[in-house]
Design an enzyme around this catalytic site. Structure first.
Site, PDB file in Angstrom:
ATOM      1  N   ASP A   1       0.842  -1.204   0.000  1.00 58.72           N
ATOM      2  CA  ASP A   1       0.000   0.000   0.000  1.00 58.72           C
ATOM      3  C   ASP A   1       0.875   1.250   0.000  1.00 58.72           C
ATOM      4  OD1 ASP A   1       0.694  -0.299   2.701  1.00 58.72           O
ATOM      5  OD2 ASP A   1      -1.275  -1.026   3.250  1.00 58.72           O
TER       6      ASP A   1
ATOM      7  N   LYS B   1      -2.366  -2.001  -3.596  1.00 63.83           N
ATOM      8  CA  LYS B   1      -3.256  -0.880  -3.249  1.00 63.83           C
ATOM      9  C   LYS B   1      -2.587   0.390  -3.735  1.00 63.83           C
ATOM     10  CE  LYS B   1      -6.125  -1.747   0.781  1.00 63.83           C
ATOM     11  NZ  LYS B   1      -6.282  -1.472   2.215  1.00 63.83           N
TER      12      LYS B   1
END
Lengths: 189, 132
Positions: A114, A142
């Site tokens: 992420d 992500k």
């Protein structure tokens, strides 16, 4: 006697999912495709898969079996930022590699990327050890949450802004054993 | 149209900056944990000028990460804050296309807190306060 490992098992914790995001078949197919790609790209090279503990274990186990060329595997662990480290702490390796990486082709395997903070630290640390190459393979990207840009050579799925668990990913150590990737119900965190 | 160093931000005797909001202190702590060098509001970018040439609108992104040549702006306070900051960032990118900047919105910041087990502090770190 009921089968203890049915093909589509139900696990305690499935009821906490708002919905299944990636089912077993889709996971299997994508991991197989990644394995084939990696096998082709690294043919004839000294390949070492490095998994970042602990969320990666299930993905790495499946990916390893989908790779058809000789491959070694090792794990690395790092401390994570949290309530006990937020004032003045610094990241450290909780488990270092046991395999030497100098001159070898390292493929970093992550369950989810992420912010890129963890990965950028690990890449910085391992590049200093003189590998022939370092690439990154991630199951779930992500990208919308990325702070530090990192090059990803192999990507399983791109994920939207949702909190997911299962297939190795946890919330407070729960749900890792779910056979699917699912969105956790907000009232569960 | 030249960005200039921001000397206005006060610092503690230790050299640590005085953060305008607890979310910024938390974010700085996170960067430091992962060994990422950062500077707090080091640069002010003029964005608009009056007829007399004086700067009428300027923008000082919260953080600069020298290793990545990247500015980061946190928008974690009020829901409406995003609109204003997005507008400033768009203008900044028009005037200074070589500048790299990322906006961390309230939702992304809450996800960060959740990821690092700090969600119980969310009410202290997200929302409230004013911002220049």
């Amino acid at each position: 006697m009921p089968d203890p490992c049915p093909a589509t098992p139900w696990r305690v914790g499935m009821e906490d999912l708002a919905r299944v995001l990636i089912g077993e078949e889709e996971l299997r197919a994508r991991v197989c495709a990644l394995g084939a790609e990696i096998s082709r790209d690294y043919a004839g090279k000294d390949l070492l898969l490095v998994g970042v503990l602990r969320g990666v274990t299930i993905f790495l186990a499946d990916l390893l079996r989908a790779i058809t060329i000789p491959v070694a595997v090792d794990f690395i662990g790092i401390s994570t930022y949290g309530p006990s480290t937020e004032t003045g702490g610094v990241v450290r390796l909780t488990k270092d590699l046991e395999e030497p990486i100098a001159g070898r082709h390292v493929l970093f395997v992550e369950d989810v990327i992420d912010t890129g903070l963890t990965l950028s630290y690990l890449l910085r640390t391992l590049r200093a050890r003189g590998p022939a190459s370092i690439q990154v393979c991630v199951l779930l990207d992500k990208r919308a949450h990325r702070l530090i840009d990192v090059d990803i050579a192999y990507r399983g799925f791109e994920l939207r802004d949702e909190y997911v668990v299962g297939y190795g990913l946890d919330h407070r150590q729960r749900y890792r054993n779910l056979p699917v990737v699912g969105v956790l119900r907000p009232d569960r965190y | 149209m030249v960005p200039h160093p921001n000397h206005a931000r006060p610092r503690r005797a230790t050299g640590q900056p005085v953060f305008a909001h607890p979310s910024e202190a938390q974010f700085a702590s996170l960067l430091s944990f992962y060994g990422i060098a950062w500077l707090y509001e080091p640069t002010t970018f003029p964005l608009a000028w009056g007829e007399d040439g004086r700067v009428t609108l300027a923008f000082s992104p919260d953080f600069y990460l020298p290793e990545f040549d990247l500015y980061i702006e946190l928008a974690t306070r009020k829901p409406g804050e995003m609109t204003l900051k997005n507008r400033k960032i768009r203008r900044l990118q028009e005037l200074y296309p070589e500048v790299h900047i990322k906006l961390v919105n309230r939702r992304a910041f809450e996800d960060l807190l959740l990821k690092f087990g700090l969600e119980e502090r969310s009410s202290q770190l997200v929302g409230g306060g004013s911002h220049a």
